[in-house]
Design a protein around this motif. Structure first.
Motif, PDB file in Angstrom:
ATOM      1  N   UNK A 232       0.777  -1.335   0.001  1.00 50.27           N
ATOM      2  CA  UNK A 232       0.080  -0.153  -0.105  1.00 50.27           C
ATOM      3  C   UNK A 232       0.746   0.996   0.078  1.00 50.27           C
ATOM      4  N   UNK A 233       2.096   1.014  -0.365  1.00 46.76           N
ATOM      5  CA  UNK A 233       3.012   2.347  -0.215  1.00 46.76           C
ATOM      6  C   UNK A 233       2.589   3.389  -1.608  1.00 46.76           C
ATOM      7  N   UNK A 234       2.330   4.422  -1.205  1.00 45.85           N
ATOM      8  CA  UNK A 234       1.931   5.316  -2.297  1.00 45.85           C
ATOM      9  C   UNK A 234       2.875   6.621  -2.420  1.00 45.85           C
ATOM     10  N   UNK A 235       2.966   7.738  -3.155  1.00 47.52           N
ATOM     11  CA  UNK A 235       3.826   8.596  -3.311  1.00 47.52           C
ATOM     12  C   UNK A 235       3.266  10.029  -3.670  1.00 47.52           C
ATOM     13  N   UNK A 236       1.749  10.162  -3.582  1.00 46.28           N
ATOM     14  CA  UNK A 236       1.174  11.252  -4.022  1.00 46.28           C
ATOM     15  C   UNK A 236       0.409  11.598  -2.757  1.00 46.28           C
ATOM     16  N   UNK A 237       0.484  12.676  -1.892  1.00 48.69           N
ATOM     17  CA  UNK A 237      -0.188  12.890  -0.733  1.00 48.69           C
ATOM     18  C   UNK A 237      -1.715  13.164  -0.933  1.00 48.69           C
TER      19      UNK A 237
END
Length: 274
Positions: free
Chosen positions: A88-93
């Motif tokens: 569930x890693x993500x890059x966009x706040x």
């Protein structure tokens, strides 16, 4: 994932190079700064009785290198799964908003504190894990910055793995993840330099960890003392224990209590470094 943040391809070779080369540069920079300041330049103030044991120092640095390389290899499969979007890693706040950006820090702290405490507890209570996994780190009964990451690779990996797998259980922003693993390395150096600047009872600060190395079987938390207090493995560093020689714990003159240690205290199970 870290490679992606650096603008590099998420390939196994690049990832491994980032973990090992980046880890070496970061850790040895921190440890060298701390050692230079507290054990050399301002030794008279912080550690006036310190004497370099070259055999022990060589052992510590050797196992740091082994540990960082081993950790890189053990972390690689996890990061390959992250790169393939199995977590569930993500890059966009904007994906989860600023509320969760802040909230996940609290969740991550609670999650890692709990898992790391009980992992560390098992290392000290299960004879097999103590002898073959964790005892290496306790060869250094009086810690210094270069012993901070001097571990059997399996030991340091298992204590750090909650940080690496958190995103498989709840959404974690990549920057929060990187901040957590870089800060925990900084914290490891700080709690092994035997100099406490902040002394809060709920914080597992440097004096706590110095006594952990001296006695071995308590003060097992990561950042906080609440699990130690709940389970009964807490010992306060505001007491001058009778069998701790002067100079092991640095305390400013204004904060040196003169109480005696409980008679039940016994030194931890350690052997000379090899």
């Amino acid at each position: 994932m870290i490679a992606k943040l650096l603008g590099l391809p998420d390939t196994p070779g690049v990832m491994l190079a980032v973990f090992i080369v980046g880890g070496m540069l970061y850790y040895f920079s921190l440890a060298s700064i701390a050692y230079f300041l507290y054990f050399k330049k301002f030794k008279a103030k912080f550690h006036p009785t310190y004497e370099l044991d070259r055999r022990e120092m060589k052992s510590a640095i050797k196992w740091v290198v082994i540990g960082i390389v081993g950790n890189g290899l053990l972390m690689l499969p996890i990061h390959l799964l992250i790169a393939k979007n199995y977590s569930k890693m993500y890059y966009d706040v904007a994906d989860y908003g600023w509320g969760w950006m802040l909230g996940q820090v609290i969740v991550l702290l609670d999650y890692t504190e709990t898992l790391i405490y009980w992992t560390h507890y098992a290392f000290h209570r299960v004879p097999f894990l103590w002898k073959y996994v964790h005892e290496r780190h306790h060869k250094y009964r009086v810690p210094q910055p270069y012993s901070a990451l001097s571990f059997n690779p399996l030991d340091s990996f298992l204590q750090a793995v909650p940080h690496h797998i958190a995103a498989f259980f709840f959404p974690v922003h990549a920057v929060v993840y990187v901040a957590s693993v870089t800060f925990v390395t900084l914290w490891a150096v700080c709690i092994h330099d035997r100099v406490s600047f902040v002394r809060l009872p709920w914080l597992n600060y440097t004096d706590h960890h110095t006594l952990h190395h001296w006695y071995s079987d308590f003060n097992l938390g990561q950042y906080f003392t609440f699990w130690d207090r709940l389970v009964g493995t807490y010992r306060s560093p505001t007491v001058d224990y009778d069998d701790v020689p002067d100079g092991i714990i640095y305390r400013p003159p204004s904060s040196r209590p003169r109480s005696k240690a409980p008679s039940a205290m016994t030194p931890g199970r350690v052997q000379p470094a090899e």
